[in-house]
Design an enzyme around this catalytic site. Structure first.
Site, PDB file in Angstrom:
ATOM      1  N   SER A  25     -39.032 -46.007 -55.264  1.00 24.45           N
ATOM      2  CA  SER A  25     -40.273 -46.707 -55.583  1.00 24.45           C
ATOM      3  C   SER A  25     -40.063 -48.169 -55.975  1.00 24.45           C
ATOM      4  CB  SER A  25     -41.023 -45.964 -56.689  1.00 24.45           C
ATOM      5  OG  SER A  25     -41.512 -44.735 -56.216  1.00 24.45           O
ATOM      6  N   LYS A  73     -46.063 -34.992 -63.301  1.00 31.61           N
ATOM      7  CA  LYS A  73     -47.361 -35.046 -62.628  1.00 31.61           C
ATOM      8  C   LYS A  73     -48.408 -34.166 -63.313  1.00 31.61           C
ATOM      9  CE  LYS A  73     -45.449 -36.214 -58.084  1.00 31.61           C
ATOM     10  NZ  LYS A  73     -45.373 -35.844 -56.636  1.00 31.61           N
ATOM     11  N   GLY A 132     -42.623 -23.389 -51.710  1.00 26.09           N
ATOM     12  CA  GLY A 132     -42.779 -23.917 -53.057  1.00 26.09           C
ATOM     13  C   GLY A 132     -44.234 -23.901 -53.479  1.00 26.09           C
ATOM     14  N   ALA A 133     -44.452 -23.971 -54.801  1.00 31.13           N
ATOM     15  CA  ALA A 133     -45.824 -23.840 -55.308  1.00 31.13           C
ATOM     16  C   ALA A 133     -46.093 -24.764 -56.490  1.00 31.13           C
ATOM     17  CB  ALA A 133     -46.091 -22.396 -55.708  1.00 31.13           C
ATOM     18  N   GLY A 134     -45.346 -25.861 -56.601  1.00 36.75           N
ATOM     19  CA  GLY A 134     -45.520 -26.766 -57.722  1.00 36.75           C
ATOM     20  C   GLY A 134     -46.604 -27.805 -57.484  1.00 36.75           C
ATOM     21  N   TYR A 223     -36.057 -36.817 -49.859  1.00 37.17           N
ATOM     22  CA  TYR A 223     -35.628 -37.991 -49.098  1.00 37.17           C
ATOM     23  C   TYR A 223     -34.246 -38.491 -49.518  1.00 37.17           C
ATOM     24  CZ  TYR A 223     -37.454 -40.588 -53.177  1.00 37.17           C
ATOM     25  OH  TYR A 223     -37.707 -41.052 -54.443  1.00 37.17           O
TER      26      TYR A 223
END
Length: 283
Positions: A25, A73, A132-134, A223
């Site tokens: 970022s 998050k 995944g489930a986050g 990534y």
């Protein structure tokens, strides 16, 4: 609407999370500020869930915004003054705009996923699989639904942790079925998108059938390092991939729009040029 001029002076921004040293970022937003001629200082700060309240309370008026990555998050939500529909829907905010003393939460991951898939050739679809489930997985499910998905297989290591994602899928009108992670080896070409959301270092644990890799687009949110083990499987057959870098780029363009123009900002002038400049920082 906030005055875009309010974002034109010296401002501080950063990405926060833990771990954070691998984040791209700062490079993306540094390229954005250079392209737009803005005097912004964008850094990175190691912040975990326990330290988040104190970190936010310590920000002074020079701060314009934050990008948030795991595990923050979800932890951000009770500390925000305002959220939009997407944040409320997913229970996740990856962006904080600091505007007039208010902490405004936004979820730009949804737009980032959708644009990454569209650029990879997915403009509509019916069936997808997600691993995944986050928090990131929930943003992907919203993007898939908005692209037309109606069936979703949810592959998880622990089905008990998939409840929030399955509830979200139901609210969006998707027929979602939980499956064990080992079912990667039993996917079928009807899965037009296969989305991988597990953290770096988690191995797929199996080989996706070649017919799926040839017919389906892989959305791999990792990534670093790249290519990931699953992306390597797709590369072996020249399969279509929307990478974590693609998603990161497109969600970051939306973040810049917010940081420059405020919570109701319209697309920036020459946003295509901005995207090219930011993409150059990832090469």
């Amino acid at each position: 609407m906030a005055d875009p001029a309010a974002a034109s002076g010296p401002h501080r921004l950063a990405v926060i999370g833990s771990p954070i040293e691998h984040s791209l970022s700062p490079a993306l937003h540094g390229a954005a500020s250079a392209h737009l001629g803005l005097d912004w200082d964008y850094g990175r700060h190691e912040v975990d869930e326990a330290g988040l309240p104190a970190f936010l309370d310590g920000l002074d008026g020079s701060w314009r915004g934050l990008s948030a990555t795991m595990p923050l998050k979800e932890a951000l939500l009770p500390l925000l003054d305002e959220v939009d529909e997407d944040v409320a829907l997913t229970g996740a905010a990856n962006t904080v705009l600091l505007d007039g003393g208010r902490r405004i939460g936004r979820n730009t991951d949804i737009a980032g996923v959708r644009t990454a898939l569209e650029r990879a050739g997915i403009t509509t679809l019916r069936r997808a699989a997600i691993v995944g489930a986050g928090a990131t997985a929930r943003s992907i499910v919203v993007a898939l639904a908005r692209l037309g998905a109606v069936e979703l297989d949810v592959l998880v290591r622990d089905e008990a942790r998939a409840g929030a994602l399955l509830d979200l899928a139901e609210r969006l009108g998707l027929a979602a079925s939980p499956r064990p992670l080992g079912d990667l080896e039993r996917l079928v070409p009807a899965h037009e998108v296969v989305a991988w959301t597990l953290p770096n270092g988690v191995a797929p644990g199996g080989v996706v059938p070649e017919a799926v890799r040839r017919a389906s687009t892989l959305l791999d949110v990792t990534y670093h390092p790249w290519p990931s083990p699953l992306a390597q499987q797709w590369q072996q057959v020249d399969g279509a991939i929307a990478s974590g870098r693609d998603m990161l780029l497109h969600q970051a363009v939306r973040q810049v729009r917010l940081f420059v123009g405020g919570p109701d900002a319209a697309p920036l002038a020459d946003e295509a040029g901005l995207e090219r400049a930011m993409a150059g920082a990832l090469r």
